[in-house]
Design an enzyme around this catalytic site. Sequence first.
Site, short mmCIF file in Angstrom:
data_model
loop_
_atom_site.label_atom_id
_atom_site.label_comp_id
_atom_site.label_asym_id
_atom_site.label_seq_id
_atom_site.Cartn_x
_atom_site.Cartn_y
_atom_site.Cartn_z
CB SER A 195 -2.27 -0.60 -3.02
OG SER A 195 -1.58 -1.07 -1.88
CB ILE A 213 -11.26 -3.88 -8.75
CG1 ILE A 213 -11.34 -3.19 -7.39
CG2 ILE A 213 -12.56 -3.69 -9.51
CD1 ILE A 213 -11.35 -1.69 -7.45
CB CYS A 216 6.49 0.76 7.46
SG CYS A 216 8.01 1.69 7.70
#
Length: 306
Positions: free
Chosen positions: A183, A206, A147
């Site tokens: 992510s 990172i 989504c």
Amino acid sequence: MAEEKPHCKVVLANSIAKSLLEEVHDGLKKIDRKPLLVGFLSSADPAARVYAEWTGKTCNENGFAFELREVDRELLEDAIIDANNDAKVDGIIVYYPIFGNRQDQYLQQIVDVSKDVEGLSHRYIFNMYQNIRFLDEHNQKKSLLPCTPLAVIKILEYLRIYNTILPYGNRLHGRTVTVINRSEVVGRPLAALLANDGACVYSVDIEDVQQFHRGEGLRKRRHEVVEKPGWTLENCLPLSDVVISGVPGDKYKVPLNLLREGAVCINFSSERNFSPEVKEKASIYVPAIGKVTIVVLLRNLLVSKR
């Protein structure tokens, strides 16, 4: 005479959600009952509860039935299986994080593919990364996309960043995009989807920077990933006409001095990753995407019922 500041258009998620809702309402007319979406809340995360409440409100306002089931996390696995086996349940959404580890990934795989409106099951994820857009060989049943990444794509379509003159699947050809956050839930899938549609994407985390692309002249059917040793935002941002950021927490801000003049900036974090001064440099700024994500969820529910 003082130099005029460039004009930045701030586009709110609500405006984009409205245009998508028309498509959802048209789809609903073809179904003779209210589709039932069941949400499972087993998390103390306040953002998860807000998302659950928003889902319920959007469902109720738009002709869907919604049932929130608050379940102890140790009982959640059985509760999902029960919902899988309940013919009255059309779609299932689970509000993560729950355990915050691999157990969450396991729970994503328990949801039956036919009821997975979040596009998180293995079949959908595999198809997404492989750039396979349908579940069947006759191209009748669309493969669902997660989504939040899909919401970002719908926003880019609304903003006409997608070039509709180009063939479907190549409509981001010539675009350079930086996605900040890799992510597994949003950042990496989003980079893959944008690259599969033809963009050159810099995925910044990172630790490092990776480039997602389909090769010179879009020769490849699906994206490939190339490590960019030593690269940082200093290398990516000046090249990018679109910058999409989703770093959690209120400390992080995208360094505006590196932004390209007239860039399109989209924030998908629950916190603002861009300071207000972004409006002095960006041509378009989308500060939040939550409301679009929920409409995309309803759209996925309808697509899965076809």
